[in-house]
Design a protein around this motif. Structure first.
Motif, PDB file in Angstrom:
ATOM      1  N   LEU A  86       0.831  -1.200   0.000  1.00  0.00           N
ATOM      2  CA  LEU A  86       0.000   0.000   0.000  1.00  0.00           C
ATOM      3  C   LEU A  86       0.869   1.254   0.000  1.00  0.00           C
ATOM      4  O   LEU A  86       0.479   2.279  -0.557  1.00  0.00           O
ATOM      5  CB  LEU A  86      -0.922  -0.008   1.223  1.00  0.00           C
ATOM      6  CG  LEU A  86      -1.966  -1.138   1.248  1.00  0.00           C
ATOM      7  CD1 LEU A  86      -2.794  -1.044   2.523  1.00  0.00           C
ATOM      8  CD2 LEU A  86      -2.861  -1.086   0.021  1.00  0.00           C
ATOM      9  N   ALA A  87       2.051   1.154   0.621  1.00  0.00           N
ATOM     10  CA  ALA A  87       2.957   2.304   0.634  1.00  0.00           C
ATOM     11  C   ALA A  87       3.410   2.645  -0.778  1.00  0.00           C
ATOM     12  O   ALA A  87       3.461   3.819  -1.162  1.00  0.00           O
ATOM     13  CB  ALA A  87       4.168   2.002   1.523  1.00  0.00           C
ATOM     14  N   ALA A  88       3.730   1.628  -1.570  1.00  0.00           N
ATOM     15  CA  ALA A  88       4.123   1.871  -2.959  1.00  0.00           C
ATOM     16  C   ALA A  88       2.960   2.467  -3.738  1.00  0.00           C
ATOM     17  O   ALA A  88       3.141   3.389  -4.541  1.00  0.00           O
ATOM     18  CB  ALA A  88       4.594   0.572  -3.610  1.00  0.00           C
ATOM     19  N   GLY A  89       1.755   1.963  -3.492  1.00  0.00           N
ATOM     20  CA  GLY A  89       0.583   2.508  -4.165  1.00  0.00           C
ATOM     21  C   GLY A  89       0.352   3.968  -3.830  1.00  0.00           C
ATOM     22  O   GLY A  89      -0.015   4.765  -4.698  1.00  0.00           O
ATOM     23  N   ARG A  90       0.589   4.315  -2.565  1.00  0.00           N
ATOM     24  CA  ARG A  90       0.402   5.703  -2.145  1.00  0.00           C
ATOM     25  C   ARG A  90       1.404   6.623  -2.853  1.00  0.00           C
ATOM     26  O   ARG A  90       1.042   7.703  -3.330  1.00  0.00           O
ATOM     27  CB  ARG A  90       0.553   5.809  -0.629  1.00  0.00           C
ATOM     28  CG  ARG A  90       0.281   7.204  -0.069  1.00  0.00           C
ATOM     29  CD  ARG A  90       0.244   7.180   1.444  1.00  0.00           C
ATOM     30  NE  ARG A  90       1.486   6.689   2.024  1.00  0.00           N
ATOM     31  CZ  ARG A  90       1.600   5.525   2.667  1.00  0.00           C
ATOM     32  NH1 ARG A  90       0.558   4.735   2.795  1.00  0.00           N
ATOM     33  NH2 ARG A  90       2.761   5.147   3.168  1.00  0.00           N
ATOM     34  N   VAL A  91       2.661   6.196  -2.933  1.00  0.00           N
ATOM     35  CA  VAL A  91       3.682   7.009  -3.611  1.00  0.00           C
ATOM     36  C   VAL A  91       3.342   7.171  -5.087  1.00  0.00           C
ATOM     37  O   VAL A  91       3.421   8.269  -5.649  1.00  0.00           O
ATOM     38  CB  VAL A  91       5.074   6.364  -3.445  1.00  0.00           C
ATOM     39  CG1 VAL A  91       6.091   7.026  -4.373  1.00  0.00           C
ATOM     40  CG2 VAL A  91       5.549   6.486  -1.998  1.00  0.00           C
ATOM     41  N   LEU A  92       2.949   6.084  -5.740  1.00  0.00           N
ATOM     42  CA  LEU A  92       2.615   6.134  -7.162  1.00  0.00           C
ATOM     43  C   LEU A  92       1.419   7.044  -7.421  1.00  0.00           C
ATOM     44  O   LEU A  92       1.407   7.821  -8.378  1.00  0.00           O
ATOM     45  CB  LEU A  92       2.336   4.727  -7.679  1.00  0.00           C
ATOM     46  CG  LEU A  92       3.541   3.783  -7.725  1.00  0.00           C
ATOM     47  CD1 LEU A  92       3.096   2.353  -7.976  1.00  0.00           C
ATOM     48  CD2 LEU A  92       4.541   4.223  -8.782  1.00  0.00           C
ATOM     49  N   ALA A  93       0.422   6.967  -6.552  1.00  0.00           N
ATOM     50  CA  ALA A  93      -0.759   7.824  -6.715  1.00  0.00           C
ATOM     51  C   ALA A  93      -0.389   9.290  -6.521  1.00  0.00           C
ATOM     52  O   ALA A  93      -0.907  10.169  -7.230  1.00  0.00           O
ATOM     53  CB  ALA A  93      -1.840   7.412  -5.718  1.00  0.00           C
ATOM     54  N   GLU A  94       0.512   9.578  -5.587  1.00  0.00           N
ATOM     55  CA  GLU A  94       0.942  10.961  -5.369  1.00  0.00           C
ATOM     56  C   GLU A  94       1.707  11.486  -6.584  1.00  0.00           C
ATOM     57  O   GLU A  94       1.509  12.633  -7.011  1.00  0.00           O
ATOM     58  CB  GLU A  94       1.815  11.046  -4.110  1.00  0.00           C
ATOM     59  CG  GLU A  94       1.045  10.839  -2.812  1.00  0.00           C
ATOM     60  CD  GLU A  94       1.962  10.686  -1.609  1.00  0.00           C
ATOM     61  OE1 GLU A  94       3.199  10.626  -1.814  1.00  0.00           O
ATOM     62  OE2 GLU A  94       1.450  10.602  -0.484  1.00  0.00           O
ATOM     63  N   LEU A  95       2.579  10.665  -7.152  1.00  0.00           N
ATOM     64  CA  LEU A  95       3.320  11.070  -8.342  1.00  0.00           C
ATOM     65  C   LEU A  95       2.364  11.351  -9.503  1.00  0.00           C
ATOM     66  O   LEU A  95       2.525  12.325 -10.242  1.00  0.00           O
ATOM     67  CB  LEU A  95       4.311   9.972  -8.746  1.00  0.00           C
ATOM     68  CG  LEU A  95       5.494   9.738  -7.809  1.00  0.00           C
ATOM     69  CD1 LEU A  95       6.235   8.465  -8.212  1.00  0.00           C
ATOM     70  CD2 LEU A  95       6.449  10.925  -7.811  1.00  0.00           C
ATOM     71  N   TRP A  96       1.364  10.498  -9.651  1.00  0.00           N
ATOM     72  CA  TRP A  96       0.390  10.661 -10.728  1.00  0.00           C
ATOM     73  C   TRP A  96      -0.434  11.925 -10.517  1.00  0.00           C
ATOM     74  O   TRP A  96      -0.724  12.661 -11.451  1.00  0.00           O
ATOM     75  CB  TRP A  96      -0.527   9.443 -10.778  1.00  0.00           C
ATOM     76  CG  TRP A  96      -1.139   9.190 -12.117  1.00  0.00           C
ATOM     77  CD1 TRP A  96      -1.309  10.098 -13.130  1.00  0.00           C
ATOM     78  CD2 TRP A  96      -1.645   7.950 -12.605  1.00  0.00           C
ATOM     79  NE1 TRP A  96      -1.905   9.483 -14.211  1.00  0.00           N
ATOM     80  CE2 TRP A  96      -2.125   8.180 -13.922  1.00  0.00           C
ATOM     81  CE3 TRP A  96      -1.766   6.675 -12.057  1.00  0.00           C
ATOM     82  CZ2 TRP A  96      -2.699   7.175 -14.693  1.00  0.00           C
ATOM     83  CZ3 TRP A  96      -2.327   5.677 -12.829  1.00  0.00           C
ATOM     84  CH2 TRP A  96      -2.787   5.919 -14.123  1.00  0.00           C
ATOM     85  N   SER A  97      -0.799  12.195  -9.279  1.00  0.00           N
ATOM     86  CA  SER A  97      -1.577  13.392  -8.971  1.00  0.00           C
ATOM     87  C   SER A  97      -0.807  14.654  -9.339  1.00  0.00           C
ATOM     88  O   SER A  97      -1.367  15.582  -9.947  1.00  0.00           O
ATOM     89  CB  SER A  97      -1.935  13.404  -7.482  1.00  0.00           C
ATOM     90  OG  SER A  97      -2.598  14.597  -7.137  1.00  0.00           O
ATOM     91  N   VAL A  98       0.464  14.698  -8.988  1.00  0.00           N
ATOM     92  CA  VAL A  98       1.295  15.865  -9.320  1.00  0.00           C
ATOM     93  C   VAL A  98       1.391  16.031 -10.838  1.00  0.00           C
ATOM     94  O   VAL A  98       1.279  17.138 -11.374  1.00  0.00           O
ATOM     95  CB  VAL A  98       2.697  15.723  -8.696  1.00  0.00           C
ATOM     96  CG1 VAL A  98       3.636  16.814  -9.214  1.00  0.00           C
ATOM     97  CG2 VAL A  98       2.613  15.786  -7.174  1.00  0.00           C
ATOM     98  N   ALA A  99       1.587  14.917 -11.548  1.00  0.00           N
ATOM     99  CA  ALA A  99       1.690  14.972 -13.003  1.00  0.00           C
ATOM    100  C   ALA A  99       0.383  15.431 -13.635  1.00  0.00           C
ATOM    101  O   ALA A  99       0.384  16.205 -14.602  1.00  0.00           O
ATOM    102  CB  ALA A  99       2.083  13.597 -13.538  1.00  0.00           C
TER     103      ALA A  99
END
Length: 258
Positions: free
Chosen positions: A110-123
């Motif tokens: 879930l931690a990896a998912g959270r980081v990936l979602a944050e990166l996608w949100s910024v993009a």
């Protein structure tokens, strides 16, 4: 009608939310999931590893295929127009992003998912700001897993990535609008021709749900776009069902494979 999962909110978190977030990271400081050093608050990713993530800055505007120079259409799109209207894939698929995606997809991180979602949100915020994305969709449809694969894995990684995007940007989330009707073979080791044959007729639309949603602009979302076969078939199915505009979003786009 499908209800948006949240109102659009592009403002910073409230003072109260910010306080609890600061308290959380004071007690449990973020650590980089890739190298183990201290993360760049408030994300479990350090600045050096974040800098190693390759952005998909030069790409086909129609299918997001990485190109030497940006173009409205790549050679493949000129020869065979894709069934979707546009694509958005902010990162190139490769090291070290593939490690985070593997942890989410197969490691239940879930931690990896959270980081990936944050990166996608910024993009996504950046794409909206510079006009690369003109308008948000009415609904996000995560690429569905067949029931057999879903039972084996326990969750759908595309849905887990879609949830925070839908919530943050106030987009309706419609995970049941598209169904996978066949338990197809894994795509990873198949060539492009076999991939197309493997996915043909693999999806169907829940017509009552589509009619109730009144969604004329839908995004089909997946974690990685390799040859694009899965997203093409999903988009084609939605178009045949009468959806006016279908875009595809993937966090990462792989170079062309035959």
């Amino acid at each position: 009608m499908i209800r948006p999962s949240a109102t659009v909110n592009l403002k910073p978190p409230s003072t109260v939310d910010g306080f609890w977030q600061r308290l959380q990271f004071a007690l449990l400081p973020p650590h980089c999931l890739l190298c183990g050093t201290r993360g760049e608050s408030p994300r479990d990713l350090c600045a050096a590893c974040a800098a190693d993530l390759a952005g998909n800055r030069s790409a086909c505007a129609r299918c997001a295929l990485p190109l030497p120079v940006p173009a409205a259409l790549c050679g493949e799109c000129l020869r065979h127009e894709p069934p979707f209207d546009a694509a958005f894939a902010p990162y190139l698929y490769g090291h070290p992003l593939d490690l985070l995606l593997t942890r989410l997809k197969f490691g239940r991180s879930l931690a990896a998912g959270r980081v990936l979602a944050e990166l996608w949100s910024v993009a996504l915020r950046g794409a909206l700001a510079d006009g690369a994305i003109a308008a948000l969709p009415d609904a996000i449809v995560p690429v569905p897993l067949h029931a057999t694969r879903l039972r084996e894995r326990g969750y759908n990684q595309a849905l887990e990535l879609a949830k925070p995007l839908a919530r943050e940007f106030g987009i309706a989330l419609a995970p049941d609008l598209l169904r996978r009707t066949r338990a197809t073979a894994a795509q990873a080791n198949l060539d492009a021709v076999t991939r197309r044959r493997n996915l043909r007729g693999a999806f169907e639309v829940d017509s009552p749900a589509l009619a109730a949603s009144a969604a004329g602009h839908i995004v089909v979302l997946d974690d990685v776009m390799t040859t694009g076969t899965t997203l093409r078939e999903a988009a084609r199915t939605l178009k045949r069902a009468g959806v006016a505009r279908v875009e595809v979003w993937a966090l990462a786009r792989a170079p062309h494979r035959r």
